[in-house]
Design a protein around this motif. Structure first.
Motif, PDB file in Angstrom:
ATOM      1  N   SER A 167       0.875  -1.158   0.000  1.00  0.00           N
ATOM      2  CA  SER A 167       0.000   0.000   0.000  1.00  0.00           C
ATOM      3  C   SER A 167       0.922   1.220   0.000  1.00  0.00           C
ATOM      4  O   SER A 167       1.815   1.332   0.837  1.00  0.00           O
ATOM      5  CB  SER A 167      -0.872  -0.054   1.254  1.00  0.00           C
ATOM      6  N   THR A 171       1.693   5.495  -0.288  1.00  0.00           N
ATOM      7  CA  THR A 171       1.250   6.883  -0.263  1.00  0.00           C
ATOM      8  C   THR A 171       2.444   7.739  -0.657  1.00  0.00           C
ATOM      9  O   THR A 171       3.593   7.330  -0.460  1.00  0.00           O
ATOM     10  CB  THR A 171       0.769   7.315   1.132  1.00  0.00           C
ATOM     11  N   GLN A 199      -2.296   0.763  -8.960  1.00  0.00           N
ATOM     12  CA  GLN A 199      -1.534  -0.407  -9.392  1.00  0.00           C
ATOM     13  C   GLN A 199      -1.836  -0.685 -10.852  1.00  0.00           C
ATOM     14  O   GLN A 199      -2.988  -0.679 -11.273  1.00  0.00           O
ATOM     15  CB  GLN A 199      -1.889  -1.615  -8.527  1.00  0.00           C
ATOM     16  N   TYR A 249       3.288   0.610  -9.796  1.00  0.00           N
ATOM     17  CA  TYR A 249       2.332   1.552  -9.204  1.00  0.00           C
ATOM     18  C   TYR A 249       2.658   2.923  -9.781  1.00  0.00           C
ATOM     19  O   TYR A 249       3.823   3.321  -9.812  1.00  0.00           O
ATOM     20  CB  TYR A 249       2.491   1.592  -7.684  1.00  0.00           C
ATOM     21  N   ALA A 269       5.739   3.006   1.880  1.00  0.00           N
ATOM     22  CA  ALA A 269       5.123   1.706   1.591  1.00  0.00           C
ATOM     23  C   ALA A 269       4.717   1.061   2.902  1.00  0.00           C
ATOM     24  O   ALA A 269       5.493   1.063   3.859  1.00  0.00           O
ATOM     25  CB  ALA A 269       6.099   0.802   0.850  1.00  0.00           C
ATOM     26  N   THR A 270       3.495   0.552   2.933  1.00  0.00           N
ATOM     27  CA  THR A 270       3.009  -0.128   4.130  1.00  0.00           C
ATOM     28  C   THR A 270       2.586  -1.536   3.749  1.00  0.00           C
ATOM     29  O   THR A 270       1.915  -1.735   2.735  1.00  0.00           O
ATOM     30  CB  THR A 270       1.791   0.619   4.713  1.00  0.00           C
ATOM     31  N   GLN A 271       3.046  -2.513   4.550  1.00  0.00           N
ATOM     32  CA  GLN A 271       2.631  -3.904   4.349  1.00  0.00           C
ATOM     33  C   GLN A 271       2.014  -4.393   5.647  1.00  0.00           C
ATOM     34  O   GLN A 271       2.233  -3.801   6.698  1.00  0.00           O
ATOM     35  CB  GLN A 271       3.830  -4.783   4.009  1.00  0.00           C
ATOM     36  N   ASP A 272       1.328  -5.517   5.571  1.00  0.00           N
ATOM     37  CA  ASP A 272       0.715  -6.077   6.778  1.00  0.00           C
ATOM     38  C   ASP A 272       1.775  -6.310   7.849  1.00  0.00           C
ATOM     39  O   ASP A 272       2.815  -6.872   7.571  1.00  0.00           O
ATOM     40  CB  ASP A 272       0.050  -7.428   6.450  1.00  0.00           C
TER      41      ASP A 272
END
Ligand SMILES: [Zn+2]
Length: 437
Positions: A197, A199, A211, A216, A241-244
């Motif tokens: 994800s 931003t 995407q 992206y 970038a954000t990941q779980d």
């Protein structure tokens, strides 16, 4: 297509917990404040890198201790000196001064035309227009620096995707299309090793990413006027970038924004149109349009180049970005689009595929058509004598949307075309010359 791939080490180091020195460079070098390191890409030369940052090749060679500036290699880190102050000891002879700048900029002289300059460098007017993103070739002014186009450069090599030393999950960061200037559309492409994800931030502007296969893409406008936009110089693009279940990873990149070199014009309005300048009038119309412009539609309608919305025109009567004074007032506003001088009743076509979101008479813009092209990109076509579409209607590139006219805040029959990226105006003509994704 030429890409800038760059990373600011300070930005990376701020998040270095967990990945040590991922880029394999000495930390001592990396820790210097405000230092930008550019990683050499296929097709680059030291001269082309210097050009991107507005530096002289010799200065860049000196800063990196390069004995032979012709030998740079893909993957080589090149330190970009921070804001280079003007040399205190200027070269004593004009010839020496010329030698230090001759490989990157041409300063327009009082008696020069773009044709003459192109001839001097054995290239075309178009290559100068492209390299400098000139919206109107007739508008060069004495003292204006022009980037001398790089010729004999392989486009194929420039788009290769090499392994880049970015922290996971990032595997690539491209910023185009260069050179960027006030009023440009900036395209940011991110490659990541796994779904993330994202931003982004450019000044006060957030950057939504879409995407597209394994990449992206974010589009962001570079403001044209220093009051509401950006001043020329280095500016940061910051991507998170954000990941779980993982800490966010942030990278940032410096981009050089060149001055727009816009002219100024005085506009006199007839007495019956004065009231249109009333701020209340202007702002209520703007609020209404903002509601349409700021909707982010993730569908990408257009393909390839945009087209000029009229088949032929007498001239561009007012290019994008021109600083404007109404009836002798201050130059606080600028021309948000491109004006084409055409007789009233000239067919006006959709510049690209999209969906009509506004089709109605407005007080300042007159009879107006706004088309949503998707991804935050909007076309405005104003001062029409007749509107031929309705809101919600899908249009293809070239479809008739109206007839030109002289309605609203207008001083004669013409077509005004502008492009907004999520509400911010950029030079529409750029999209007729450069393909955005
Ligand atoms: Zn206009």
């Amino acid at each position: 297509m030429r890409w800038l791939r760059t990373l600011i080490l300070s930005g990376l180091l701020a998040l270095s917990i967990g990945f040590g020195s991922p880029i394999g460079l000495p930390l001592a070098a990396a820790q210097k404040a405000d230092q930008t390191v550019y990683i050499v890409q296929p097709g680059d030369t030291l001269a082309s890198i210097a050009l991107r940052y507005g530096l002289a090749t010799v200065d860049l060679a000196k800063a990196n201790g390069l004995i032979n500036p012709n030998l740079v290699y893909v993957g080589q880190p090149i330190v970009i000196p921070a804001a280079t102050p003007p040399a205190t000891a200027t070269p004593s002879t004009p010839r020496a001064k010329l030698a230090s700048i001759a490989n990157r900029l041409h300063i327009v002289q009082a008696d020069e035309t773009l044709f003459g300059i192109a001839l001097k460098y054995g290239t075309t007017i178009q290559s100068f227009i492209d390299a400098n993103q000139l919206s109107n070739a007739g508008f060069i002014v004495a003292g204006q620096p022009l980037i001398i186009p790089i010729t004999a450069r392989s486009n194929e090599a420039g788009t290769a995707q090499p392994r880049t030393p970015l922290p996971a999950p990032f595997t690539g960061l491209d910023i185009g299309q260069l050179p960027l200037q006030q009023g440009s559309l900036m395209e940011i492409t991110i490659h990541a090793s796994q779904p993330v994800s994202l931003t982004g931030q450019f000044g006060n502007w957030s950057i939504p990413f879409i995407q597209d296969g394994d990449r992206y893409i974010g589009l962001v406008g570079v403001g044209a006027h220093p009051v509401t936009g950006v001043t020329p110089g280095l500016h940061s693009v910051i991507i998170t970038a954000t990941q779980d279940n993982a800490l966010p990873t942030v990278i940032s990149s410096n981009v050089q924004i060149n001055p727009g070199h816009y002219n100024s014009e005085y506009i006199r309005l007839s007495a019956d149109r004065q009231e249109l300048l009333d701020p209340q009038n202007v702002n209520s119309e703007l609020a209404k349009l903002n509601a349409a412009w700021t909707v982010f539609n993730p569908i990408h309608y257009w393909t390839g180049l945009f087209r000029v919305p009229v088949d032929k025109f007498i001239k561009i009567s007012s290019p994008f970005g021109t600083r404007r004074s109404y009836d002798g007032g201050p130059f606080v506003s600028y021309h948000e689009g491109t004006d084409f001088a055409v007789p009233a009743g000239t067919p006006v076509h959709a510049p690209a595929d999209g969906v009509v979101v506004v089709a109605e008479p407005l007080s300042v813009r007159g009879n107006a058509v706004v088309i949503d092209h998707g991804w935050g990109v909007f076309t405005g076509l104003y001062h029409l004598s007749e509107i031929k579409v309705t809101p919600g209607q899908t249009v293809k590139q070239g479809d008739l949307v109206g007839l030109s006219g002289n309605t609203g805040l207008s001083t004669g029959a013409h077509l005004h075309w502008d492009i907004r990226i999520r509400g911010l105006n950029v030079d529409a003509m750029q999209l007729t010359r450069q393909v955005f994704p």
